[in-house]
Write a protein that holds these residues in place. Structure first.
Motif, PDB file in Angstrom:
ATOM      1  N   GLY A 106      35.436  36.731  38.031  1.00 35.60           N
ATOM      2  CA  GLY A 106      35.076  36.736  39.439  1.00 35.60           C
ATOM      3  C   GLY A 106      35.138  35.384  40.115  1.00 35.60           C
ATOM      4  O   GLY A 106      36.130  34.660  40.012  1.00 35.60           O
ATOM      5  N   LYS A 107      34.062  35.020  40.805  1.00 31.55           N
ATOM      6  CA  LYS A 107      34.027  33.758  41.553  1.00 31.55           C
ATOM      7  C   LYS A 107      34.161  32.547  40.631  1.00 31.55           C
ATOM      8  O   LYS A 107      34.742  31.525  41.011  1.00 31.55           O
ATOM      9  CB  LYS A 107      32.735  33.665  42.365  1.00 31.55           C
ATOM     10  CG  LYS A 107      32.650  34.675  43.515  1.00 31.55           C
ATOM     11  CD  LYS A 107      31.346  34.519  44.290  1.00 31.55           C
ATOM     12  CE  LYS A 107      31.272  35.512  45.434  1.00 31.55           C
ATOM     13  NZ  LYS A 107      29.995  35.383  46.190  1.00 31.55           N
ATOM     14  N   ALA A 110      37.777  32.183  40.047  1.00 26.42           N
ATOM     15  CA  ALA A 110      38.432  31.681  41.257  1.00 26.42           C
ATOM     16  C   ALA A 110      38.245  30.176  41.374  1.00 26.42           C
ATOM     17  O   ALA A 110      39.181  29.439  41.728  1.00 26.42           O
ATOM     18  CB  ALA A 110      37.875  32.397  42.485  1.00 26.42           C
ATOM     19  N   ARG A 111      37.055  29.705  41.063  1.00 27.84           N
ATOM     20  CA  ARG A 111      36.783  28.268  41.114  1.00 27.84           C
ATOM     21  C   ARG A 111      37.642  27.528  40.077  1.00 27.84           C
ATOM     22  O   ARG A 111      38.193  26.456  40.347  1.00 27.84           O
ATOM     23  CB  ARG A 111      35.295  28.014  40.853  1.00 27.84           C
ATOM     24  CG  ARG A 111      34.889  26.557  41.006  1.00 27.84           C
ATOM     25  CD  ARG A 111      33.390  26.357  40.774  1.00 27.84           C
ATOM     26  NE  ARG A 111      32.609  27.135  41.736  1.00 27.84           N
ATOM     27  CZ  ARG A 111      31.805  28.140  41.405  1.00 27.84           C
ATOM     28  NH1 ARG A 111      31.679  28.496  40.139  1.00 27.84           N
ATOM     29  NH2 ARG A 111      31.136  28.807  42.322  1.00 27.84           N
ATOM     30  N   PRO A 143      38.915  38.441  43.976  1.00 28.18           N
ATOM     31  CA  PRO A 143      38.498  37.055  44.223  1.00 28.18           C
ATOM     32  C   PRO A 143      39.412  36.025  43.547  1.00 28.18           C
ATOM     33  O   PRO A 143      39.695  34.963  44.117  1.00 28.18           O
ATOM     34  CB  PRO A 143      37.082  37.006  43.650  1.00 28.18           C
ATOM     35  CG  PRO A 143      36.590  38.412  43.785  1.00 28.18           C
ATOM     36  CD  PRO A 143      37.787  39.268  43.498  1.00 28.18           C
TER      37      PRO A 143
END
Length: 291
Positions: A106-107, A110-111, A143
């Motif tokens: 997830g996030k 993405a980071r 994401p």
């Protein structure tokens, strides 16, 4: 950096695998040995990234190389993207780093994607839906796709049957259903700014792959994982015509050596004017490089 004017080809599909076993009994070596037997590769444990670089340097072929982040699904240790990128930097005359991130992150994933492009020179991203256990059009992955879209880098997806787990009991837990290329039609619709590469002749869904690629101009097909002598006629026909500017040379090293693939390609029924496009020109445009 790679001197693209001097290399004879760009292999868009090679694997960094060597240190992924976590324990002596975790089954990783058994999996790799079974895959080598399936592909008739001359080894039982995969080569290192420096060994790969040496081989490709000798062949005068540039190589896109990547790990596969499937530790959540398989239990095998992830080959850290940063480590692969750093090794590629040491061999930047011949290797081009792609990264792999499990979309379930997830996030956090993405980071990581943004950081890898900004600080480690990563030039694209690899997904293996069967090994990572997800449908490419699952919104869970969006994401990460959004972050990749921000970078402008391509995303390469395994499609079709896989040699991973082939012939092993239960296919070593690999579910083929995730790698139907039709699921990537949704991704191409929702992320038209991402260059999407459908990896391999997509048996048994070859016509689905061709349909997606002819309909969506951001979709490419790489020809890795099979010897060209086994390509279905419809794939060769589209490579010679409608999709000649979006077909890419790929070997699937270390399962298939690039020189072995190229030898079979020389004998396959491709048009003379299309051959340089597949071997190098299309990849140059995709990667944003210039000869």
């Amino acid at each position: 950096m790679v001197d693209f004017a001097k290399v004879r080809a760009i292999d868009i599909h090679t694997h960094a695998e060597e240190p992924c076993g976590l324990h002596g009994d975790d089954g990783y070596d058994d999996l790799q040995t079974a895959m080598a037997k399936y592909f008739r590769a001359p080894w039982s444990h995969p080569p290192t990234v420096p060994e790969t670089a040496a081989h490709y340097r000798e062949q005068n072929i540039a190589a896109v190389i990547f790990p596969v982040d499937a530790e959540r699904e398989t239990g095998f240790r992830r080959y850290k993207n940063e480590e692969v990128a750093e090794l590629c930097a040491e061999h930047s005359d011949i290797l081009i780093p792609f990264a792999s991130i499990d979309p379930h992150k997830g996030k956090l994933g993405a980071r990581e994607a943004r950081n890898l492009v900004e600080n480690f020179g990563v030039q694209g991203f690899k997904f293996h839906p069967t090994m990572q256990g997800f449908y490419p059009n699952d919104r869970m992955a969006y994401p990460l796709y959004e972050a990749i879209a921000e970078t402008g880098k391509p995303a390469l997806f395994h499609t079709g049957q896989t040699g991973v787990g082939a012939g092993m009991p239960g296919g070593h837990g690999m579910h083929l259903k995730y790698s139907n290329p039709m699921y990537l039609d949704d991704v191409a619709v929702d992320f038209p700014e991402i260059p999407i590469i459908l990896a391999h002749p997509s048996f048994p869904w070859q016509e689905e792959a061709l349909a997606v690629a002819t309909h969506k101009p951001n979709v490419y097909i790489d020809l890795s994982g099979w010897s060209p002598k086994y390509f279905p006629p419809i794939l060769v026909r589209y490579a010679n015509s409608l999709l000649k500017d979006r077909m890419l040379f790929g070997s699937d090293w270390p399962m298939i050596a690039p020189e072995k693939w190229l030898n079979a390609f020389d004998k396959a029924d491709f048009k003379d004017e299309v051959r340089p496009m597949i071997l190098k020109e299309n990849a140059l445009r995709l990667l944003g490089a210039a000869a």
